[in-house]
Design a protein around this motif. Structure first.
Motif, mmCIF file in Angstrom:
data_model
loop_
_atom_site.group_PDB
_atom_site.id
_atom_site.type_symbol
_atom_site.label_atom_id
_atom_site.label_comp_id
_atom_site.label_asym_id
_atom_site.label_seq_id
_atom_site.Cartn_x
_atom_site.Cartn_y
_atom_site.Cartn_z
ATOM 1 N N VAL A 102 -24.669 -37.047 7.105
ATOM 2 C CA VAL A 102 -23.376 -36.952 7.788
ATOM 3 C C VAL A 102 -22.414 -36.071 6.991
ATOM 4 O O VAL A 102 -22.319 -36.178 5.771
ATOM 5 C CB VAL A 102 -22.773 -38.353 7.994
ATOM 6 C CG1 VAL A 102 -21.369 -38.290 8.568
ATOM 7 C CG2 VAL A 102 -23.679 -39.185 8.897
ATOM 8 N N VAL A 103 -21.712 -35.208 7.710
ATOM 9 C CA VAL A 103 -20.696 -34.334 7.133
ATOM 10 C C VAL A 103 -19.335 -34.929 7.470
ATOM 11 O O VAL A 103 -19.040 -35.196 8.634
ATOM 12 C CB VAL A 103 -20.800 -32.904 7.728
ATOM 13 C CG1 VAL A 103 -19.730 -32.002 7.157
ATOM 14 C CG2 VAL A 103 -22.189 -32.328 7.518
ATOM 15 N N ASP A 104 -18.498 -35.179 6.442
ATOM 16 C CA ASP A 104 -17.129 -35.646 6.662
ATOM 17 C C ASP A 104 -16.219 -34.435 6.810
ATOM 18 O O ASP A 104 -16.181 -33.570 5.928
ATOM 19 C CB ASP A 104 -16.636 -36.482 5.476
ATOM 20 C CG ASP A 104 -17.093 -37.917 5.548
ATOM 21 O OD1 ASP A 104 -17.494 -38.368 6.634
ATOM 22 O OD2 ASP A 104 -17.067 -38.591 4.508
ATOM 23 N N CYS A 105 -15.508 -34.382 7.914
ATOM 24 C CA CYS A 105 -14.632 -33.244 8.208
ATOM 25 C C CYS A 105 -13.221 -33.739 8.475
ATOM 26 O O CYS A 105 -13.022 -34.893 8.830
ATOM 27 C CB CYS A 105 -15.129 -32.524 9.461
ATOM 28 S SG CYS A 105 -16.774 -31.825 9.306
ATOM 29 N N PRO A 106 -12.240 -32.839 8.367
ATOM 30 C CA PRO A 106 -10.905 -33.207 8.825
ATOM 31 C C PRO A 106 -10.964 -33.538 10.314
ATOM 32 O O PRO A 106 -11.854 -33.079 11.023
ATOM 33 C CB PRO A 106 -10.087 -31.936 8.584
ATOM 34 C CG PRO A 106 -10.864 -31.133 7.597
ATOM 35 C CD PRO A 106 -12.300 -31.481 7.823
ATOM 36 N N PHE A 107 -10.009 -34.318 10.783
ATOM 37 C CA PHE A 107 -9.925 -34.651 12.209
ATOM 38 C C PHE A 107 -9.649 -33.348 12.948
ATOM 39 O O PHE A 107 -8.570 -32.765 12.835
ATOM 40 C CB PHE A 107 -8.799 -35.665 12.435
ATOM 41 C CG PHE A 107 -8.833 -36.329 13.770
ATOM 42 C CD1 PHE A 107 -9.540 -37.504 13.941
ATOM 43 C CD2 PHE A 107 -8.165 -35.791 14.857
ATOM 44 C CE1 PHE A 107 -9.575 -38.144 15.174
ATOM 45 C CE2 PHE A 107 -8.188 -36.412 16.092
ATOM 46 C CZ PHE A 107 -8.902 -37.593 16.250
ATOM 47 N N PRO A 138 -30.783 -33.545 17.487
ATOM 48 C CA PRO A 138 -29.925 -34.555 18.133
ATOM 49 C C PRO A 138 -28.625 -34.782 17.348
ATOM 50 O O PRO A 138 -28.468 -35.777 16.647
ATOM 51 C CB PRO A 138 -30.811 -35.803 18.116
ATOM 52 C CG PRO A 138 -31.657 -35.625 16.882
ATOM 53 C CD PRO A 138 -31.899 -34.145 16.752
ATOM 54 N N ALA A 139 -27.697 -33.845 17.457
ATOM 55 C CA ALA A 139 -26.429 -33.947 16.732
ATOM 56 C C ALA A 139 -25.576 -35.066 17.327
ATOM 57 O O ALA A 139 -25.685 -35.384 18.510
ATOM 58 C CB ALA A 139 -25.684 -32.627 16.796
ATOM 59 N N ARG A 140 -24.745 -35.668 16.479
ATOM 60 C CA ARG A 140 -23.844 -36.722 16.948
ATOM 61 C C ARG A 140 -22.600 -36.750 16.066
ATOM 62 O O ARG A 140 -22.620 -36.231 14.941
ATOM 63 C CB ARG A 140 -24.540 -38.085 16.958
ATOM 64 C CG ARG A 140 -24.968 -38.558 15.594
ATOM 65 C CD ARG A 140 -25.847 -39.788 15.655
ATOM 66 N NE ARG A 140 -26.091 -40.276 14.292
ATOM 67 C CZ ARG A 140 -25.993 -41.525 13.921
ATOM 68 N NH1 ARG A 140 -25.690 -42.455 14.809
ATOM 69 N NH2 ARG A 140 -26.214 -41.879 12.676
ATOM 70 N N ALA A 141 -21.547 -37.366 16.585
ATOM 71 C CA ALA A 141 -20.295 -37.441 15.833
ATOM 72 C C ALA A 141 -19.510 -38.670 16.246
ATOM 73 O O ALA A 141 -19.755 -39.260 17.298
ATOM 74 C CB ALA A 141 -19.458 -36.188 16.062
ATOM 75 N N ARG A 142 -18.569 -39.049 15.394
ATOM 76 C CA ARG A 142 -17.631 -40.118 15.739
ATOM 77 C C ARG A 142 -16.281 -39.820 15.113
ATOM 78 O O ARG A 142 -16.167 -39.117 14.107
ATOM 79 C CB ARG A 142 -18.142 -41.483 15.305
ATOM 80 C CG ARG A 142 -18.157 -41.725 13.822
ATOM 81 C CD ARG A 142 -18.617 -43.131 13.533
ATOM 82 N NE ARG A 142 -18.851 -43.305 12.103
ATOM 83 C CZ ARG A 142 -19.376 -44.371 11.576
ATOM 84 N NH1 ARG A 142 -19.740 -45.376 12.360
ATOM 85 N NH2 ARG A 142 -19.557 -44.481 10.280
ATOM 86 N N LEU A 143 -15.246 -40.373 15.737
ATOM 87 C CA LEU A 143 -13.876 -40.244 15.256
ATOM 88 C C LEU A 143 -13.562 -41.435 14.367
ATOM 89 O O LEU A 143 -13.960 -42.562 14.668
ATOM 90 C CB LEU A 143 -12.897 -40.229 16.428
ATOM 91 C CG LEU A 143 -13.139 -39.185 17.517
ATOM 92 C CD1 LEU A 143 -12.151 -39.387 18.661
ATOM 93 C CD2 LEU A 143 -13.024 -37.787 16.952
#
Length: 184
Positions: A102-107, A138-143
């Motif tokens: 997982v990559v942590d990014c700015p909002f 299968p990329a995925r993301a969450r806020l």
């Protein structure tokens, strides 16, 4: 507890009575219970995981990520006895689906290079498929939001209350290709 209130006019005549519900001291939910109820009233906005290049990524070239749909502003739940939970945007977590983690990014809610990943291999024989049937990662993301509480407008801090709010993971297949060039 219900009480019946009987009132009299200045001339001594009786006015219509009123039944009222009165919460005795010590009864009812605690501030902590109200805070948990307020937290339950928070709703994370829906979003779509977007990326650029939009149709297919290329190995060894940055792929940009952002959440399409939510605003950059805070999310406020409805009041629970005067207690309100407020979620402030914190970050976007992206799992590119290639096993790198997982990559942590700015909002990020607009196309920008602040959240990027470089794929080092093409998507072949993957479990995920694009709409046209091509193999994809299968990329995925969450806020992720930081949560704070207010009680009748004043800051409320109690140990044990939630400090973050996370959306469900949203998935999108990302086709990743190799580009080969012949130099003569």
């Amino acid at each position: 507890m219900y009480t019946f209130k009987k009132c009299f006019a200045p001339d001594g005549s009786e006015l219509p009575g009123v039944w009222e519900f009165i919460t005795p001291p010590g009864d009812g939910p605690s501030v902590e219970e109200l805070a948990w109820e307020a937290f339950g009233r928070l709703s994370v906005p829906g979003f779509t995981l977007a990326h650029n290049p939009p149709t297919q990524a290329v190995i060894f070239v940055d792929t940009w990520w952002w959440a399409e749909g939510p605003s950059e502003g805070e999310v406020r739940g409805s009041s629970a006895g005067g207690v309100v939970a407020i979620a402030e945007p914190s970050r976007l977590e992206v799992d590119p689906g290639d096993g790198s983690g997982v990559v942590d990014c700015p909002f990020t809610v607009r196309e920008s290079d602040v959240c990027s990943h470089v794929y080092d291999r093409a998507s072949v024989n993957g479990a995920a498929r694009t709409g046209d049937g091509h193999a994809a990662h299968p990329a995925r993301a969450r806020l992720v939001y930081t949560v704070r509480f207010e009680n009748n407008g004043a800051p409320l801090t109690l140990p044990g209350l939630p400090e973050t709010l996370e959306s469900e993971w949203r998935e999108t297949p990302v086709r990743v290709v190799e580009v080969q060039a012949v130099v003569r």
